[in-house]
Design a protein around this motif. Structure first.
Motif, PDB file in Angstrom:
ATOM      1  N   ASP A 269      -7.207 -30.702   2.357  1.00  0.00           N
ATOM      2  CA  ASP A 269      -6.954 -31.904   1.556  1.00  0.00           C
ATOM      3  C   ASP A 269      -7.329 -31.619   0.102  1.00  0.00           C
ATOM      4  O   ASP A 269      -8.363 -32.050  -0.412  1.00  0.00           O
ATOM      5  N   THR A 270      -6.432 -30.881  -0.566  1.00  0.00           N
ATOM      6  CA  THR A 270      -6.684 -30.449  -1.942  1.00  0.00           C
ATOM      7  C   THR A 270      -5.660 -30.998  -2.923  1.00  0.00           C
ATOM      8  O   THR A 270      -5.646 -30.611  -4.083  1.00  0.00           O
ATOM      9  N   GLY A 271      -4.794 -31.898  -2.468  1.00  0.00           N
ATOM     10  CA  GLY A 271      -3.778 -32.474  -3.339  1.00  0.00           C
ATOM     11  C   GLY A 271      -2.473 -32.620  -2.596  1.00  0.00           C
ATOM     12  O   GLY A 271      -2.311 -32.136  -1.473  1.00  0.00           O
ATOM     13  N   VAL A 272      -1.520 -33.329  -3.201  1.00  0.00           N
ATOM     14  CA  VAL A 272      -0.234 -33.553  -2.560  1.00  0.00           C
ATOM     15  C   VAL A 272       0.812 -33.774  -3.642  1.00  0.00           C
ATOM     16  O   VAL A 272       0.526 -34.288  -4.728  1.00  0.00           O
ATOM     17  N   ASN A 273       2.039 -33.337  -3.353  1.00  0.00           N
ATOM     18  CA  ASN A 273       3.173 -33.536  -4.260  1.00  0.00           C
ATOM     19  C   ASN A 273       2.879 -33.035  -5.678  1.00  0.00           C
ATOM     20  O   ASN A 273       3.201 -33.686  -6.673  1.00  0.00           O
ATOM     21  N   GLY A 274       2.222 -31.877  -5.755  1.00  0.00           N
ATOM     22  CA  GLY A 274       1.950 -31.282  -7.054  1.00  0.00           C
ATOM     23  C   GLY A 274       0.714 -31.816  -7.757  1.00  0.00           C
ATOM     24  O   GLY A 274       0.358 -31.319  -8.828  1.00  0.00           O
ATOM     25  N   ARG A 275       0.074 -32.844  -7.201  1.00  0.00           N
ATOM     26  CA  ARG A 275      -1.133 -33.401  -7.812  1.00  0.00           C
ATOM     27  C   ARG A 275      -2.353 -32.775  -7.155  1.00  0.00           C
ATOM     28  O   ARG A 275      -2.489 -32.759  -5.942  1.00  0.00           O
ATOM     29  N   GLY A 276      -3.261 -32.275  -7.952  1.00  0.00           N
ATOM     30  CA  GLY A 276      -4.469 -31.673  -7.422  1.00  0.00           C
ATOM     31  C   GLY A 276      -5.545 -32.717  -7.165  1.00  0.00           C
ATOM     32  O   GLY A 276      -5.798 -33.577  -8.006  1.00  0.00           O
ATOM     33  N   GLY A 277      -6.173 -32.673  -6.000  1.00  0.00           N
ATOM     34  CA  GLY A 277      -7.288 -33.556  -5.691  1.00  0.00           C
ATOM     35  C   GLY A 277      -8.620 -32.848  -5.891  1.00  0.00           C
ATOM     36  O   GLY A 277      -8.678 -31.633  -6.100  1.00  0.00           O
ATOM     37  N   ARG A 278      -9.703 -33.605  -5.825  1.00  0.00           N
ATOM     38  CA  ARG A 278     -11.027 -33.033  -6.059  1.00  0.00           C
ATOM     39  C   ARG A 278     -11.441 -32.031  -4.990  1.00  0.00           C
ATOM     40  O   ARG A 278     -12.291 -31.175  -5.239  1.00  0.00           O
ATOM     41  N   GLY A 279     -10.848 -32.147  -3.800  1.00  0.00           N
ATOM     42  CA  GLY A 279     -11.181 -31.204  -2.742  1.00  0.00           C
ATOM     43  C   GLY A 279     -10.804 -29.776  -3.053  1.00  0.00           C
ATOM     44  O   GLY A 279     -11.277 -28.849  -2.400  1.00  0.00           O
ATOM     45  N   ARG A 280      -9.968 -29.587  -4.072  1.00  0.00           N
ATOM     46  CA  ARG A 280      -9.566 -28.226  -4.464  1.00  0.00           C
ATOM     47  C   ARG A 280     -10.702 -27.462  -5.121  1.00  0.00           C
ATOM     48  O   ARG A 280     -10.786 -26.241  -5.024  1.00  0.00           O
ATOM     49  N   THR A 281     -11.602 -28.184  -5.800  1.00  0.00           N
ATOM     50  CA  THR A 281     -12.647 -27.508  -6.571  1.00  0.00           C
ATOM     51  C   THR A 281     -14.057 -27.972  -6.237  1.00  0.00           C
ATOM     52  O   THR A 281     -15.016 -27.344  -6.671  1.00  0.00           O
ATOM     53  N   GLN A 282     -14.202 -29.069  -5.485  1.00  0.00           N
ATOM     54  CA  GLN A 282     -15.520 -29.646  -5.229  1.00  0.00           C
ATOM     55  C   GLN A 282     -15.766 -29.822  -3.738  1.00  0.00           C
ATOM     56  O   GLN A 282     -14.834 -30.044  -2.971  1.00  0.00           O
ATOM     57  N   ASP A 283     -17.040 -29.761  -3.343  1.00  0.00           N
ATOM     58  CA  ASP A 283     -17.410 -30.154  -1.991  1.00  0.00           C
ATOM     59  C   ASP A 283     -17.159 -31.646  -1.820  1.00  0.00           C
ATOM     60  O   ASP A 283     -17.432 -32.446  -2.729  1.00  0.00           O
ATOM     61  N   THR A 284     -16.641 -32.031  -0.673  1.00  0.00           N
ATOM     62  CA  THR A 284     -16.378 -33.444  -0.401  1.00  0.00           C
ATOM     63  C   THR A 284     -16.369 -33.646   1.102  1.00  0.00           C
ATOM     64  O   THR A 284     -16.717 -32.746   1.868  1.00  0.00           O
ATOM     65  N   MET A 285     -15.951 -34.824   1.549  1.00  0.00           N
ATOM     66  CA  MET A 285     -15.888 -35.126   2.976  1.00  0.00           C
ATOM     67  C   MET A 285     -14.607 -35.872   3.293  1.00  0.00           C
ATOM     68  O   MET A 285     -14.105 -36.646   2.482  1.00  0.00           O
ATOM     69  N   VAL A 286     -14.112 -35.640   4.497  1.00  0.00           N
ATOM     70  CA  VAL A 286     -13.033 -36.430   5.086  1.00  0.00           C
ATOM     71  C   VAL A 286     -13.479 -36.784   6.494  1.00  0.00           C
ATOM     72  O   VAL A 286     -13.798 -35.895   7.297  1.00  0.00           O
ATOM     73  N   ALA A 287     -13.540 -38.083   6.795  1.00  0.00           N
ATOM     74  CA  ALA A 287     -13.972 -38.560   8.105  1.00  0.00           C
ATOM     75  C   ALA A 287     -12.762 -39.085   8.865  1.00  0.00           C
ATOM     76  O   ALA A 287     -12.007 -39.912   8.345  1.00  0.00           O
ATOM     77  N   ILE A 288     -12.556 -38.612  10.094  1.00  0.00           N
ATOM     78  CA  ILE A 288     -11.381 -38.964  10.883  1.00  0.00           C
ATOM     79  C   ILE A 288     -11.815 -39.697  12.146  1.00  0.00           C
ATOM     80  O   ILE A 288     -12.632 -39.185  12.922  1.00  0.00           O
ATOM     81  N   VAL A 289     -11.259 -40.888  12.356  1.00  0.00           N
ATOM     82  CA  VAL A 289     -11.429 -41.620  13.606  1.00  0.00           C
ATOM     83  C   VAL A 289     -10.102 -41.543  14.355  1.00  0.00           C
ATOM     84  O   VAL A 289      -9.037 -41.841  13.789  1.00  0.00           O
ATOM     85  N   SER A 290     -10.158 -41.138  15.617  1.00  0.00           N
ATOM     86  CA  SER A 290      -8.954 -40.917  16.404  1.00  0.00           C
ATOM     87  C   SER A 290      -8.758 -42.055  17.396  1.00  0.00           C
ATOM     88  O   SER A 290      -9.690 -42.451  18.100  1.00  0.00           O
ATOM     89  N   LEU A 291      -7.540 -42.583  17.450  1.00  0.00           N
ATOM     90  CA  LEU A 291      -7.180 -43.675  18.343  1.00  0.00           C
ATOM     91  C   LEU A 291      -6.028 -43.223  19.236  1.00  0.00           C
ATOM     92  O   LEU A 291      -5.137 -42.506  18.795  1.00  0.00           O
ATOM     93  N   GLY A 292      -6.026 -43.663  20.483  1.00  0.00           N
ATOM     94  CA  GLY A 292      -4.933 -43.314  21.369  1.00  0.00           C
ATOM     95  C   GLY A 292      -5.216 -42.054  22.173  1.00  0.00           C
ATOM     96  O   GLY A 292      -6.367 -41.683  22.411  1.00  0.00           O
ATOM     97  N   SER A 293      -4.153 -41.382  22.575  1.00  0.00           N
ATOM     98  CA  SER A 293      -4.266 -40.222  23.454  1.00  0.00           C
ATOM     99  C   SER A 293      -4.826 -39.010  22.709  1.00  0.00           C
ATOM    100  O   SER A 293      -4.580 -38.841  21.518  1.00  0.00           O
ATOM    101  N   PRO A 294      -5.568 -38.157  23.404  1.00  0.00           N
ATOM    102  CA  PRO A 294      -6.146 -36.981  22.739  1.00  0.00           C
ATOM    103  C   PRO A 294      -5.079 -35.996  22.262  1.00  0.00           C
ATOM    104  O   PRO A 294      -4.072 -35.776  22.922  1.00  0.00           O
ATOM    105  N   ARG A 295      -5.323 -35.425  21.078  1.00  0.00           N
ATOM    106  CA  ARG A 295      -4.556 -34.311  20.541  1.00  0.00           C
ATOM    107  C   ARG A 295      -5.535 -33.303  19.960  1.00  0.00           C
ATOM    108  O   ARG A 295      -6.634 -33.653  19.538  1.00  0.00           O
TER     109      ARG A 295
END
Length: 211
Positions: A127-153
């Motif tokens: 998760d460092t950016g999308v559609n040519g836009r750079g996000g902070r995850g490209r250069t900095q420590d950060t977090m992404v928290a994922i909650v999963s719903l439904g069937s396991p994948r």
């Protein structure tokens, strides 16, 4: 083969468990993951309501000399937008409090992905950016928290440049948090599968300017 959604036999009303049971696994290069199975009870009820309530959209992307459909449905709740389920707001706030000292800022957005069957997927990425836009995850420590719903994948992680793949099967209210340098030194993916699997929604909580 399409598989109908199979709710967990142990699912109850929406509620959050304690985050004290989170278990951290250090990875290479300053990355880590925290995992907590079944943190959100009632996840299957929320899944069914979100399938109907979220304004899902399909996306496309350029690949070589053509444009192809992204193999999943998506929607993002930006800063200040009301989340579709009150317990998701509670989850975002609980994670913000728990990681306040380490992250130093709250989680403020919620990206949602709807994997309808085993043909839906997300390719290797950070998760460092999308559609040519750079996000902070490209250069900095950060977090992404994922909650999963439904069937396991399967959620798979691997070091950028090669190395051993780490796999977690996420579903029915499981929580995983990718932190440290994970977004810039590791990649993650939800691979396609020919096995019969039911549908899944992932809700990804992110701080400002991480996407």
């Amino acid at each position: 083969m399409e598989v109908a959604f199979q709710p967990s036999l142990f699912d109850t009303g929406p509620a959050l468990g304690s985050l004290d049971a989170l278990r951290r696994t250090p990875l290479r290069d300053g990355a880590w993951i925290d995992a907590l199975p079944g943190w959100l009870s009632g996840a299957d009820q929320i899944f069914e309501r979100m399938v109907a309530a979220v304004p899902w959209r399909s996306e496309s992307r350029a690949m070589y000399d053509r444009v192809v459909d992204v193999p999943r449905l998506v929607h993002t709740y930006d800063i200040g937008e009301v989340l579709p389920e009150p317990v998701l707001t509670d989850a975002r706030d609980a994670l913000s409090r728990y990681y306040a000292d380490e992250l130093g800022e709250p989680f403020v957005t919620a990206g949602c992905c709807y994997y309808r069957d085993g043909k839906d997927s997300v390719a290797w990425h950070g998760d460092t950016g999308v559609n040519g836009r750079g996000g902070r995850g490209r250069t900095q420590d950060t977090m992404v928290a994922i909650v999963s719903l439904g069937s396991p994948r399967k959620l798979q992680l691997r070091p950028r440049g090669g190395g051993t793949t780490v796999t977690h099967a996420l579903g029915h209210g499981d929580l995983i948090v990718m932190g440290g340098s994970c977004q810039r030194t590791w990649e993650h993916a939800v691979p396609k599968t020919a096995r019969p699997v039911g549908p899944r929604i992932s809700v990804q909580f992110r701080p400002r300017n991480v996407f």
